[in-house]
Design an enzyme around this catalytic site. Structure first.
Site, PDB file in Angstrom:
ATOM      1  N   SER A  86     -16.399 -25.989  -6.577  1.00 16.66           N
ATOM      2  CA  SER A  86     -16.395 -26.353  -5.162  1.00 16.66           C
ATOM      3  C   SER A  86     -17.822 -26.403  -4.615  1.00 16.66           C
ATOM      4  CB  SER A  86     -15.557 -25.369  -4.351  1.00 16.66           C
ATOM      5  OG  SER A  86     -16.045 -24.069  -4.493  1.00 16.66           O
ATOM      6  N   GLU A  89     -14.415 -30.647  -4.890  1.00 19.42           N
ATOM      7  CA  GLU A  89     -13.168 -30.035  -4.390  1.00 19.42           C
ATOM      8  C   GLU A  89     -12.999 -30.102  -2.865  1.00 19.42           C
ATOM      9  OE1 GLU A  89     -12.333 -26.185  -6.213  1.00 19.42           O
ATOM     10  OE2 GLU A  89     -13.217 -26.822  -8.101  1.00 19.42           O
ATOM     11  N   TRP A 147      -1.032 -15.552  -7.956  1.00 19.22           N
ATOM     12  CA  TRP A 147      -1.295 -15.688  -6.521  1.00 19.22           C
ATOM     13  C   TRP A 147      -0.126 -16.336  -5.773  1.00 19.22           C
ATOM     14  CZ3 TRP A 147      -7.256 -17.190  -6.766  1.00 19.22           C
ATOM     15  CH2 TRP A 147      -7.972 -16.039  -7.117  1.00 19.22           C
ATOM     16  N   GLU A 206      -6.578  -9.591 -12.983  1.00 24.06           N
ATOM     17  CA  GLU A 206      -5.921  -8.782 -11.953  1.00 24.06           C
ATOM     18  C   GLU A 206      -4.413  -8.723 -12.114  1.00 24.06           C
ATOM     19  OE1 GLU A 206      -7.254 -11.025  -8.430  1.00 24.06           O
ATOM     20  OE2 GLU A 206      -5.132 -11.341  -8.011  1.00 24.06           O
ATOM     21  N   CYS A 241     -13.703 -14.979 -12.309  1.00 21.20           N
ATOM     22  CA  CYS A 241     -14.694 -14.337 -11.442  1.00 21.20           C
ATOM     23  C   CYS A 241     -14.900 -12.895 -11.849  1.00 21.20           C
ATOM     24  CB  CYS A 241     -14.290 -14.394  -9.988  1.00 21.20           C
ATOM     25  SG  CYS A 241     -13.594 -15.937  -9.456  1.00 21.20           S
ATOM     26  N   HIS A 296     -21.951 -15.301  -3.311  1.00 17.11           N
ATOM     27  CA  HIS A 296     -21.540 -14.646  -2.068  1.00 17.11           C
ATOM     28  C   HIS A 296     -22.711 -14.232  -1.203  1.00 17.11           C
ATOM     29  CE1 HIS A 296     -17.873 -14.559  -4.472  1.00 17.11           C
ATOM     30  NE2 HIS A 296     -17.305 -14.781  -3.298  1.00 17.11           N
TER      31      HIS A 296
HETATM   32  N1  GLN Z   1     -13.153 -24.022  -9.117  1.00 13.45           N
HETATM   33  C1  GLN Z   1     -12.980 -23.061  -8.065  1.00 13.45           C
HETATM   34  C2  GLN Z   1     -14.110 -23.191  -7.067  1.00 13.45           C
HETATM   35  O1  GLN Z   1     -15.155 -23.583  -7.446  1.00 13.45           O
HETATM   36  C3  GLN Z   1     -12.968 -21.656  -8.628  1.00 13.45           C
HETATM   37  C4  GLN Z   1     -12.688 -20.619  -7.564  1.00 13.45           C
HETATM   38  C5  GLN Z   1     -12.582 -19.203  -8.057  1.00 13.45           C
HETATM   39  O2  GLN Z   1     -13.050 -18.869  -9.096  1.00 13.45           O
HETATM   40  N2  GLN Z   1     -11.956 -18.351  -7.308  1.00 13.45           N
HETATM   41  O3  GLN Z   1     -13.973 -22.873  -5.919  1.00 13.45           O
HETATM   42 ZN    ZN Z   2     -14.870 -17.629  -9.376  1.00 13.78          ZN
END
Ligand code: GLN
Ligand code: ZN
Length: 473
Positions: free
Chosen positions: A146, A197, A274, A318, A356, A407
């Site tokens: 994204s 995205e 999710w 998770e 992640c 982040h």
């Molecule tokens: N491809 C998604 C993005 O780039 C991956 C998001 C994620 O890892 N939570 O937003």
């Molecule tokens: Zn991620």
């Protein structure tokens, strides 16, 4: 004694006879008990009756927090001898109505029954397929998918949803975003591009909305963490893909550049973890149904020219059950469902996956078994620990150890990223190293992203230079 007999983790109404017969048995041995939910009600939304946009047949069998309280009272009344037969009859007839309403797909069901082991496997092992995949420079650079979801992009989606702009207008506007995004990546000299995205609100919602068997709420907010709330979708019937979901945007993006554009998909395990799931069939079956839909999408992306496809699985870790003795069972079907979605890819197609904030040390054999050609991971905040877990575990495939923290609004310098990459080089053969941020960039602003990506590419260039000097070129 408190009996947590009403499932507080799911959004489905109780099946009264099942629970009542259990309660009858318990009553034989325990004199006094209270009837309660199996957990606090924070994991379900507030009130299903507010979901006016859902078909009635579906809404009638949902049980959010309010409804669970009513169920508890009903069970308590019934077990203490009050005549509740009318209420129970009503529930049963609503459930029958729902059963007739919910989508069942015999084609998907029979595909699932007849899956063969080779459908889970790529045609060639990793060591043989790498030679056939797209040649890229050492330290190839890419991003996770994204790009900034600016107020303008969000506005676009709102307008489209409200019917203020047509589908054609919406797509033209999305395409303009894609074009800018491709140009930015070309200017920065990124090796493997993404379309950005912009058409996706959320990585699960976007696919769920296009798959039949998925439903969405208007008011079903639940706490994700801290002050972050999400509205998880739910699966209420067999999952099928009615048409390609990502091909249009991929094709447009690829038409603008000579460089490879990655196809971007959300993996089956993340879709399941999710979402709220059905209780009449296993999570494994539901994951496999989604995997079959994604498998068709992988084939369509390949047919549209994709040489690289990323299947994101940020939620794999998770989903691990609390009790460690149940890990293997979960990991077995979840890894298999990923493999089912990717197994159709030609040897020439490079499959990426992204996770992640995961720890890998204790599940490394399962990560290896995913058989993804390239794995991109968070690394910049964990001080390379995630990378060490992989390298200590002898991970054999390519790794993109996130070189900067998406982040943070800070623009990372080339030197910072270089020093992070050098750790990679010290621990992994050069051929295994990719250069990328640690997650998607959708929460960042372009002013931060553009210089960051340029610095990242510069870091890769420095390493390439050093590598060629070392080789005496
Ligand atoms: N491809 C998604 C993005 O780039 C991956 C998001 C994620 O890892 N939570 O937003
Ligand atoms: Zn991620």
């Amino acid at each position: 004694m408190g009996l947590g007999i009403v499932d507080a983790r799911n959004i489905w109404q109780i099946r009264p006879e099942e629970i009542i017969s259990k309660l009858e048995v318990i009553k034989e041995v325990v004199k006094e008990f209270t009837i309660q939910p199996s957990a606090s009600l924070q994991f379900v939304p507030y009130d299903a009756t507010r979901e006016k946009n859902l078909p009635e047949a579906l809404r009638n069998v949902l049980s959010f927090a309010e409804q669970k309280l009513q169920e508890i009272v009903l069970l308590a009344k019934t077990i203490s001898g009050v005549d509740t037969s009318q209420e129970i009859q009503l529930i049963k007839s609503k459930q029958q109505e729902f059963y007739n309403f919910s989508p069942r797909n015999s084609e998907v069901q029979s595909k699932l029954k007849n899956l063969k082991t080779d459908e889970f496997e790529r045609a060639l092992p990793y060591s043989k397929r790498i030679a056939r995949q797209l040649p890229l420079p050492p330290f190839p650079t890419t991003t996770i998918g994204s790009f900034p979801q600016t107020p303008e992009v969000r506005q676009l989606r709102v307008k489209f949803k409200k019917g203020e702009i047509s589908l054609a207008e919406y797509q033209t506007a999305i395409d303009a975003q894609i074009a800018d995004c491709i140009k930015m990546q070309e200017d920065a000299e990124v090796d493997v591009l993404v379309h950005g995205e912009f058409e996706r609100t959320d990585m699960v919602e976007f696919f769920g909305q296009q798959l039949s068997g998925y439903a969405f709420t208007e008011h079903g907010w639940v706490q994700s963490y801290g002050s972050r709330y999400v509205r998880p979708p739910f699966i209420y019937g067999d999952i099928t893909r009615t048409q390609p979901m990502t091909v249009r945007e991929f094709k447009y993006a690829q038409s603008l550049t000579e460089k490879p554009v990655k196809g971007m998909l959300t993996g089956p395990v993340t879709m399941i973890n999710w979402s709220y799931t059905r209780t009449d069939i296993s999570r494994q079956e539901q994951a496999y149904q989604i995997a079959l839909a994604l498998r068709d999408e992988v084939a369509d992306l390949e047919a549209a020219g994709a040489k690289i496809i990323q299947i994101d699985e940020p939620a794999l870790r998770e989903g691990l059950p609390l009790k460690q003795e149940r890990w293997n069972e979960y990991l077995s079907w979840s890894v298999d469902s990923f493999k089912l979605s990717a197994g159709i890819a030609k040897s020439e197609t490079q499959i990426h996956t992204h996770m992640c904030y995961s720890e890998f040390g204790d599940i490394i054999t399962h990560i290896e078994r995913l058989d993804a050609d390239v794995l991109s991971i968070e690394n910049s905040r964990s001080n390379n620990e995630t990378l060490y877990e992989l390298t200590d575990g002898g991970y054999s495939k390519q790794v993109g150890n996130g070189v900067y923290d998406v982040h943070s609004p800070a623009v990372p310098t080339t030197e910072q990223m270089l020093s992070q990459l050098r750790t990679g080089i010290a621990n992994l053969p050069v051929e295994q190293i990719w250069v990328n941020p640690d997650c998607g960039l959708k929460t960042r602003r372009w002013e931060e992203v553009i210089p960051s990506i340029k610095n990242m590419v510069d870091a890769a260039k420095v390493l390439r230079e050093e590598a060629s000097v070392n080789k005496g070129e």
